[in-house]
Design a protein around this motif. Structure first.
Motif, mmCIF file in Angstrom:
data_model
loop_
_atom_site.group_PDB
_atom_site.id
_atom_site.type_symbol
_atom_site.label_atom_id
_atom_site.label_comp_id
_atom_site.label_asym_id
_atom_site.label_seq_id
_atom_site.Cartn_x
_atom_site.Cartn_y
_atom_site.Cartn_z
ATOM 1 N N GLU A 77 -37.045 38.247 -8.940
ATOM 2 C CA GLU A 77 -36.439 37.330 -9.903
ATOM 3 C C GLU A 77 -35.311 36.528 -9.268
ATOM 4 O O GLU A 77 -35.105 35.349 -9.586
ATOM 5 N N VAL A 78 -34.570 37.165 -8.367
ATOM 6 C CA VAL A 78 -33.507 36.427 -7.673
ATOM 7 C C VAL A 78 -34.107 35.313 -6.824
ATOM 8 O O VAL A 78 -33.615 34.174 -6.783
ATOM 9 N N ARG A 79 -35.191 35.627 -6.127
ATOM 10 C CA ARG A 79 -35.831 34.602 -5.307
ATOM 11 C C ARG A 79 -36.491 33.527 -6.156
ATOM 12 O O ARG A 79 -36.550 32.363 -5.781
ATOM 13 N N HIS A 80 -37.002 33.925 -7.327
ATOM 14 C CA HIS A 80 -37.741 32.993 -8.185
ATOM 15 C C HIS A 80 -36.868 31.853 -8.700
ATOM 16 O O HIS A 80 -37.331 30.709 -8.831
ATOM 17 N N VAL A 81 -35.613 32.142 -8.970
ATOM 18 C CA VAL A 81 -34.711 31.102 -9.499
ATOM 19 C C VAL A 81 -33.863 30.486 -8.391
ATOM 20 O O VAL A 81 -32.913 29.752 -8.664
ATOM 21 N N ALA A 82 -34.154 30.793 -7.146
ATOM 22 C CA ALA A 82 -33.503 30.179 -5.983
ATOM 23 C C ALA A 82 -32.014 30.416 -5.944
ATOM 24 O O ALA A 82 -31.221 29.533 -5.616
ATOM 25 N N ILE A 83 -31.609 31.664 -6.283
ATOM 26 C CA ILE A 83 -30.201 32.028 -6.138
ATOM 27 C C ILE A 83 -29.975 32.416 -4.691
ATOM 28 O O ILE A 83 -30.789 33.139 -4.092
ATOM 29 N N PRO A 84 -28.876 31.998 -4.072
ATOM 30 C CA PRO A 84 -28.646 32.294 -2.652
ATOM 31 C C PRO A 84 -28.662 33.797 -2.398
ATOM 32 O O PRO A 84 -28.353 34.623 -3.268
ATOM 33 N N ASN A 85 -29.024 34.151 -1.166
ATOM 34 C CA ASN A 85 -29.143 35.560 -0.798
ATOM 35 C C ASN A 85 -27.822 36.311 -0.826
ATOM 36 O O ASN A 85 -27.788 37.519 -0.655
ATOM 37 N N VAL A 86 -26.742 35.582 -1.009
ATOM 38 C CA VAL A 86 -25.450 36.264 -1.055
ATOM 39 C C VAL A 86 -25.239 36.970 -2.378
ATOM 40 O O VAL A 86 -24.247 37.681 -2.555
ATOM 41 N N ARG A 87 -26.161 36.752 -3.312
ATOM 42 C CA ARG A 87 -26.073 37.420 -4.605
ATOM 43 C C ARG A 87 -27.331 38.251 -4.836
ATOM 44 O O ARG A 87 -28.441 37.857 -4.446
ATOM 45 N N THR A 88 -27.161 39.422 -5.498
ATOM 46 C CA THR A 88 -28.293 40.281 -5.855
ATOM 47 C C THR A 88 -28.345 40.428 -7.361
ATOM 48 O O THR A 88 -27.397 40.090 -8.080
ATOM 49 N N MET A 89 -29.474 40.961 -7.845
ATOM 50 C CA MET A 89 -29.622 41.138 -9.286
ATOM 51 C C MET A 89 -28.584 42.100 -9.828
ATOM 52 O O MET A 89 -28.098 41.941 -10.963
ATOM 53 N N GLY A 90 -28.177 43.090 -9.029
ATOM 54 C CA GLY A 90 -27.153 44.009 -9.498
ATOM 55 C C GLY A 90 -25.845 43.311 -9.811
ATOM 56 O O GLY A 90 -25.127 43.680 -10.749
ATOM 57 N N GLU A 91 -25.519 42.253 -9.055
ATOM 58 C CA GLU A 91 -24.278 41.512 -9.283
ATOM 59 C C GLU A 91 -24.405 40.536 -10.448
ATOM 60 O O GLU A 91 -23.393 40.117 -11.019
ATOM 61 N N LEU A 92 -25.631 40.166 -10.814
ATOM 62 C CA LEU A 92 -25.840 39.172 -11.861
ATOM 63 C C LEU A 92 -25.995 39.787 -13.247
ATOM 64 O O LEU A 92 -25.989 39.049 -14.250
ATOM 65 N N LEU A 93 -26.156 41.098 -13.359
ATOM 66 C CA LEU A 93 -26.486 41.714 -14.644
ATOM 67 C C LEU A 93 -25.298 41.822 -15.592
ATOM 68 O O LEU A 93 -25.472 41.816 -16.813
ATOM 69 N N ASP A 94 -24.082 41.945 -15.068
ATOM 70 C CA ASP A 94 -22.905 42.124 -15.936
ATOM 71 C C ASP A 94 -22.424 40.750 -16.402
ATOM 72 O O ASP A 94 -21.887 39.951 -15.614
ATOM 73 N N PRO A 95 -22.595 40.432 -17.694
ATOM 74 C CA PRO A 95 -22.153 39.104 -18.184
ATOM 75 C C PRO A 95 -20.643 38.916 -18.104
ATOM 76 O O PRO A 95 -20.151 37.791 -18.120
ATOM 77 N N ARG A 96 -19.905 39.997 -17.985
ATOM 78 C CA ARG A 96 -18.456 39.877 -17.898
ATOM 79 C C ARG A 96 -18.023 39.284 -16.562
ATOM 80 O O ARG A 96 -16.866 38.858 -16.401
ATOM 81 N N MET A 97 -18.925 39.282 -15.585
ATOM 82 C CA MET A 97 -18.602 38.789 -14.256
ATOM 83 C C MET A 97 -19.101 37.368 -14.025
ATOM 84 O O MET A 97 -19.036 36.871 -12.897
ATOM 85 N N ASP A 98 -19.573 36.705 -15.097
ATOM 86 C CA ASP A 98 -20.118 35.364 -14.910
ATOM 87 C C ASP A 98 -19.051 34.378 -14.408
ATOM 88 O O ASP A 98 -19.339 33.508 -13.570
ATOM 89 N N GLN A 99 -17.825 34.507 -14.932
ATOM 90 C CA GLN A 99 -16.773 33.576 -14.527
ATOM 91 C C GLN A 99 -16.336 33.792 -13.090
ATOM 92 O O GLN A 99 -15.734 32.898 -12.482
ATOM 93 N N ALA A 100 -16.626 34.964 -12.540
ATOM 94 C CA ALA A 100 -16.204 35.256 -11.167
ATOM 95 C C ALA A 100 -17.204 34.754 -10.144
ATOM 96 O O ALA A 100 -17.039 34.989 -8.957
ATOM 97 N N MET A 101 -18.273 34.065 -10.603
ATOM 98 C CA MET A 101 -19.303 33.566 -9.688
ATOM 99 C C MET A 101 -19.515 32.066 -9.888
ATOM 100 O O MET A 101 -20.544 31.612 -10.409
ATOM 101 N N PRO A 102 -18.528 31.255 -9.533
ATOM 102 C CA PRO A 102 -18.680 29.801 -9.731
ATOM 103 C C PRO A 102 -19.739 29.187 -8.825
ATOM 104 O O PRO A 102 -20.240 28.083 -9.078
ATOM 105 N N ASP A 103 -20.126 29.903 -7.744
ATOM 106 C CA ASP A 103 -21.097 29.359 -6.813
ATOM 107 C C ASP A 103 -22.534 29.533 -7.286
ATOM 108 O O ASP A 103 -23.471 29.031 -6.659
ATOM 109 N N VAL A 104 -22.726 30.258 -8.397
ATOM 110 C CA VAL A 104 -24.074 30.516 -8.910
ATOM 111 C C VAL A 104 -24.286 29.663 -10.156
ATOM 112 O O VAL A 104 -23.428 29.655 -11.065
#
Length: 484
Positions: A77-104
């Protein structure tokens, strides 16, 4: 073969008691119970170990496949939406951390997360799915009531976070005290709990922990079939081992019993032989002197004492015959087995008793015998028939019927039966018939059947006696056939 009953108890004297009654040691019964207990214990132990191994291995295998499947979905799923390899699905699952990822890209992040959670929600056989943040907060759950809760005092969850490894466990009953086990659909039987870590891009930190509760029906059915086969195989194997060992032990016990009886019998015959030889040696000379004196008196005395002298000679001859029979019955049988023409040996004995048979009013019925040779010795085989025919004549004092016939024949043996219609024997008399010096005849010595039994067993045969009072007696002789 009739054997005299032995005592069931043994009286062992002691200092304080007149006697202590003890049952004889039964080796076969003791071995049967002890071996049964050991085999059952070992079989149950192996069954439990095998069952536990099958369940654990099946659960571990299912947990491994589930973990690999979820981790593959996360990466895809990470590869499917073309998110850079510096991010993993484990880092994307917590919605509370959305503001801490301006590069995504927010839309790509939401899309990847949504598709991953949709896959998790539709896993086959799933009961409940929870996703934990590193602070043990439920950031998503298939049961919305659990979302946002903090789970504390969960050893499996703590171990999964601490050791950064997959943790699995199986349960048969859910625990109401565990706040994370809030199933929408309660499990029916065995269910599996899997903790699957999702790491960050560096692979050093657990960014999220996926908890999956599954009730794999197909796996449970296969486990049940496997357990059934295991227990069935163990039961059959234990039964085969027990019956095989019991059969061997039973045969060994019978062999020991036969050898013990034979040893006792041999010792008895040796002792009786020594005593009989001494008695016979001491009696022969006095008997010979008495008979010679009686014959001399008979030659010179023509008066009324003739009858008394004749009685003396008759009784001396009778005693001499007893001594001969006694010595003959107790001497070792060392003759080698040779082929003997059975019909001829029988015919010679019947011919010798032809006059007594007619005189006693006994009719004779001899069925045709096959022309076969049996293992034995001509003189001893003849002695067997002479003894049995003489017994039959004495049992039919008022006349009767004597029948000789073959009742069974195969490649190795032949069974010949002699039946008379005499007075028969009681059950107690039958049990005592083959014991030395037991006789029902007045003036008998009681060694005829003993000698017959010894001769038959000496050449690998056997003798069996059956009788009913007032109806007659049948004696079955089983001979070994000689090789042609």
């Amino acid at each position: 073969m009739d054997i005299a009953p032995r005592s069931d108890t043994l009286v062992v004297p002691s200092d304080g008691d007149a006697g202590v009654v003890r049952k004889p040691f039964d080796l076969l019964r003791w071995y049967a119970w002890v071996s049964l207990a050991i085999i059952v214990s070992v079989a149950v132990g192996l069954g439990l170990i095998s069952s536990r191994f099958i369940i654990n291995e099946s659960v571990e295998r299912d947990a491994l496949l589930t973990a690999q499947f979820i981790q593959s979905i996360a990466d895809a799923e990470v590869r499917h939406v073309a998110i850079p390899n510096v991010r993993t699905m484990g880092e994307l699952l917590d919605p509370r951390m959305d503001q801490a990822m301006p590069d995504v890209d927010p839309d790509a992040r939401r899309k990847a997360r949504g598709e991953f959670l949709d896959h998790i929600a539709h896993l086959p056989d799933m009961l409940l799915a929870n996703i934990y943040a590193p602070d043990r907060t439920v950031i998503w759950s298939s049961n919305p009531a659990l979302t946002g809760k903090v789970i504390e005092s969960d050893d499996d969850l703590e171990r999964a976070f601490e050791y950064k490894m997959r943790v699995s466990a199986s349960y048969h009953d859910f625990d109401d005290a565990r706040s994370e086990q809030k199933f929408v659909t309660p499990p029916q039987q065995l269910f599996i709990e899997n903790y699957i870590p999702l790491f960050d891009a560096d692979g050093e930190r657990v960014a999220a922990m996926v908890e999956i509760y599954k009730e794999p029906h197909d796996l449970i059915v296969r486990i049940e079939h496997g357990l059934l086969l295991i227990w069935l195989a163990i039961a059959v194997g234990a039964a085969v081992v027990y019956l095989g060992l019991y059969g061997i032990m039973r045969r060994a016990a019978r062999t020991l019993e036969v050898q013990q009886k034979r040893l006792i019998s041999n010792e008895t015959f040796v002792a009786l032989g020594e005593v009989s030889s001494a008695v016979a040696h001491s009696l022969r000379n006095p008997l010979a002197s008495i008979r010679s004196s009686a014959e001399l008196a008979q030659a010179f005395d023509e008066g009324p004492a003739q009858k008394n002298i004749s009685d003396i000679i008759s009784q001396v001859d009778r005693m001499a015959q007893w001594v001969r029979q006694l010595l003959q019955s107790l001497r070792p049988l060392n003759d080698e087995a040779v082929p003997v023409d059975l019909p001829q040996a029988l015919q010679e004995s019947l011919q010798a008793f032809s006059v007594p048979l007619v005189r006693s009013g006994v009719s004779l019925d001899v069925c045709p015998l096959p022309s076969l040779r049996v293992l034995g010795h001509p003189v001893l085989i003849g002695q067997i028939f002479n003894s049995l025919i003489a017994n039959a004549l004495e049992a039919m004092e008022q006349g009767g019927h004597l029948r000789v016939e073959v009742v069974r024949q195969d490649r190795r043996s032949l069974t010949l039966r002699l039946s008379d219609t005499g007075k028969g024997m009681s059950e107690q008399q039958q049990r005592m018939a083959f014991r030395p010096f037991f006789t029902t005849k007045q003036g008998g010595l009681g060694v005829g059947l003993v000698l017959v039994k010894r001769i038959m067993e000496r050449f690998g045969g056997s003798i069996r006696l059956s009788s009913r009072e007032g109806e007659g007696t049948s004696v079955s002789l089983s001979f070994r056939l000689a090789k042609s």
